[in-house]
Write a protein that holds these residues in place. Structure first.
Motif, mmCIF file in Angstrom:
data_model
loop_
_atom_site.group_PDB
_atom_site.id
_atom_site.type_symbol
_atom_site.label_atom_id
_atom_site.label_comp_id
_atom_site.label_asym_id
_atom_site.label_seq_id
_atom_site.Cartn_x
_atom_site.Cartn_y
_atom_site.Cartn_z
ATOM 1 N N ALA A 148 -1.722 0.851 4.118
ATOM 2 C CA ALA A 148 -0.987 1.458 4.979
ATOM 3 C C ALA A 148 0.104 0.720 5.957
ATOM 4 N N GLY A 149 -0.501 -0.546 6.427
ATOM 5 C CA GLY A 149 0.583 -1.658 7.029
ATOM 6 C C GLY A 149 1.771 -1.837 6.028
ATOM 7 N N TYR A 150 1.529 -2.115 4.689
ATOM 8 C CA TYR A 150 2.732 -2.421 3.978
ATOM 9 C C TYR A 150 3.599 -1.204 3.730
ATOM 10 N N ILE A 151 3.166 0.020 3.501
ATOM 11 C CA ILE A 151 4.018 1.139 3.429
ATOM 12 C C ILE A 151 4.870 1.139 4.696
ATOM 13 N N LEU A 152 4.315 1.225 5.904
ATOM 14 C CA LEU A 152 4.717 1.217 7.328
ATOM 15 C C LEU A 152 5.971 0.361 7.197
ATOM 16 N N PHE A 153 5.753 -1.049 6.735
ATOM 17 C CA PHE A 153 6.690 -2.178 6.953
ATOM 18 C C PHE A 153 7.920 -1.571 5.862
ATOM 19 N N PHE A 154 7.695 -0.867 4.788
ATOM 20 C CA PHE A 154 8.878 -0.645 3.636
ATOM 21 C C PHE A 154 9.630 0.593 4.343
ATOM 22 N N ILE A 155 8.921 1.539 5.066
ATOM 23 C CA ILE A 155 9.452 2.663 5.650
ATOM 24 C C ILE A 155 10.529 2.056 6.847
ATOM 25 N N VAL A 156 10.119 1.235 7.541
ATOM 26 C CA VAL A 156 10.893 0.730 8.685
ATOM 27 C C VAL A 156 12.010 -0.023 8.237
ATOM 28 N N PHE A 157 11.809 -1.048 7.219
ATOM 29 C CA PHE A 157 12.887 -2.191 7.149
ATOM 30 C C PHE A 157 13.529 -1.739 5.401
ATOM 31 N N ALA A 158 13.220 -0.969 4.714
ATOM 32 C CA ALA A 158 13.757 -0.692 3.369
ATOM 33 C C ALA A 158 15.116 -0.081 3.806
ATOM 34 N N THR A 159 16.026 -0.644 3.074
ATOM 35 C CA THR A 159 17.590 -0.095 3.278
ATOM 36 C C THR A 159 18.108 0.429 2.094
ATOM 37 N N ASN A 160 17.122 0.723 0.876
ATOM 38 C CA ASN A 160 17.508 1.339 -0.337
ATOM 39 C C ASN A 160 16.327 1.713 -1.016
ATOM 40 N N PRO A 161 16.239 2.963 -1.601
ATOM 41 C CA PRO A 161 15.123 3.366 -2.253
ATOM 42 C C PRO A 161 14.663 2.519 -3.267
ATOM 43 N N TYR A 162 15.529 1.881 -4.051
ATOM 44 C CA TYR A 162 15.019 0.845 -4.963
ATOM 45 C C TYR A 162 13.930 -0.214 -4.577
ATOM 46 N N GLN A 163 14.266 -0.426 -3.596
ATOM 47 C CA GLN A 163 13.410 -1.689 -2.828
ATOM 48 C C GLN A 163 11.761 -1.278 -2.732
ATOM 49 N N TYR A 164 11.502 0.075 -2.776
ATOM 50 C CA TYR A 164 10.253 0.484 -2.887
ATOM 51 C C TYR A 164 9.533 0.195 -4.405
ATOM 52 N N LEU A 165 10.280 -0.102 -5.279
ATOM 53 C CA LEU A 165 9.826 -0.809 -6.451
ATOM 54 C C LEU A 165 8.881 -1.938 -6.492
ATOM 55 N N LEU A 166 9.111 -2.637 -5.195
ATOM 56 C CA LEU A 166 8.460 -3.841 -4.829
ATOM 57 C C LEU A 166 7.078 -3.411 -4.170
ATOM 58 N N LEU A 167 6.867 -2.344 -3.901
ATOM 59 C CA LEU A 167 5.662 -2.062 -3.046
ATOM 60 C C LEU A 167 4.540 -2.158 -3.828
ATOM 61 N N PRO A 168 4.507 -1.689 -5.078
ATOM 62 C CA PRO A 168 3.283 -1.894 -5.940
ATOM 63 C C PRO A 168 2.709 -3.204 -6.337
ATOM 64 N N ILE A 169 3.949 -4.184 -6.370
ATOM 65 C CA ILE A 169 3.522 -5.560 -6.593
ATOM 66 C C ILE A 169 2.845 -6.047 -5.191
ATOM 67 N N VAL A 170 3.797 -5.681 -4.073
ATOM 68 C CA VAL A 170 2.932 -6.215 -2.957
ATOM 69 C C VAL A 170 1.680 -5.797 -2.645
ATOM 70 N N ILE A 171 1.267 -4.460 -2.926
ATOM 71 C CA ILE A 171 -0.268 -3.965 -2.791
ATOM 72 C C ILE A 171 -1.168 -4.852 -3.553
ATOM 73 N N SER A 172 -0.443 -4.997 -4.757
ATOM 74 C CA SER A 172 -1.645 -5.820 -5.900
ATOM 75 C C SER A 172 -1.149 -7.129 -6.266
ATOM 76 N N MET A 173 -0.780 -8.058 -5.230
ATOM 77 C CA MET A 173 0.033 -9.474 -5.634
ATOM 78 C C MET A 173 -1.056 -10.117 -6.127
ATOM 79 N N GLY A 174 -2.423 -10.184 -5.946
ATOM 80 C CA GLY A 174 -3.215 -11.173 -6.683
ATOM 81 C C GLY A 174 -3.462 -10.782 -8.065
ATOM 82 N N ALA A 175 -3.149 -9.402 -8.618
ATOM 83 C CA ALA A 175 -3.442 -9.187 -9.716
ATOM 84 C C ALA A 175 -2.190 -9.356 -10.533
ATOM 85 N N PHE A 176 -1.080 -9.501 -9.840
ATOM 86 C CA PHE A 176 0.139 -9.919 -10.786
ATOM 87 C C PHE A 176 0.352 -11.427 -10.908
#
Length: 250
Positions: free
Chosen positions: A135-163
């Motif tokens: 929830a915190g990561y999603i909120l950060f992206f909502i506040v600071f993302a300036t382009n929709p394509y930046q949301y492509l990084l969100l799944p990596i952020v959420i599962s960073m250790g797995a990557f």
């Protein structure tokens, strides 16, 4: 710009916690530290890894099993046992969960001298904790993302250790170069490893698992080794000895 700064910071801070605390300290005991500092790094690892936090104790057991049974059917994460990278990642998750929740019997030799903070790990690995971070990561992206394509990084952020784990455990067993002939498929993925903070020197690491310096040749720079030297000089941790950079491999 804020999204990319956040992503880079999380990438390296999360990776540092993994290689310094969970890997070199918990799994291999490459150095020692006081119980106070150990708890500090438990919390530091939780903050930097967030939703992809892994228990240092469970991680260490899983990693010790990997070294003992590399590329065999008992290896908790080997490309030799999976048809694709996603199957390996899911198998790794399953092995981790079984160890974390004591659903699999582990030999005593794999459980010696492990960092253990049961109450903290129960909270950090809880569904509530993971959802809170998501929830915190999603909120950060909502506040600071300036382009929709930046949301492509969100799944990596959420599962960073797995990557991070997939890069080393899959690609460094399939691609790269070899310094040492071993009875497994571990290879050095990158010549100069700034991307993975030394973790991609996988062939070197399987040859010398307890070495605090993952680099062996003069060009194999392991950034975390120098941080470890600094922490040793500050008496945060204690090394038995500080190995010199290897320059003898032709």
């Amino acid at each position: 710009m804020a999204i990319f700064i956040f992503f880079a910071a999380l990438w390296y801070l999360s990776l540092f916690s993994q290689t310094f605390f969970q890997h070199r300290y918990a799994a291999h005991g490459a150095f020692t530290m006081s119980k106070g500092w150990e708890k500090f790094f438990f919390i530091f690892t939780y903050i930097t890894q967030g939703s992809s936090y892994m228990s240092p104790r469970a991680y260490a057991i899983m990693h010790r099993l990997h070294h003992a049974h590399t590329d065999t059917e008992l290896d908790p994460h080997s490309p030799s046992n999976s048809s694709n990278i996603f199957a390996m990642m899911w198998g790794t998750r399953t092995a981790y969960q079984q160890i974390l929740h004591n659903k699999v019997e582990v030999e005593a030799r794999y459980t010696k001298n492990l960092p253990d903070w049961g109450a903290f790990d129960r909270f950090a690995n809880s569904t509530f904790s993971r959802l809170m971070w998501v929830a915190g990561y999603i909120l950060f992206f909502i506040v600071f993302a300036t382009n929709p394509y930046q949301y492509l990084l969100l799944p990596i952020v959420i599962s960073m250790g797995a990557f991070h784990g997939a890069i080393v455990n899959w690609f460094a067993h399939k691609y790269g170069y070899i310094n040492f002939k071993l009875r497994n498929t571990a290879m050095n993925l990158l010549f100069v490893d700034v991307l993975m903070l030394g973790e991609s020197y996988h062939n070197n690491h399987h040859k010398h698992p307890s070495s605090v310096n993952f680099g062996q040749r003069w060009f194999e720079i392991d950034p975390v080794f120098y941080i470890i030297k600094l922490l040793n000089s500050l008496k945060v941790i204690k090394l038995a000895y500080i190995p010199k950079q290897q320059m003898t491999i032709s």
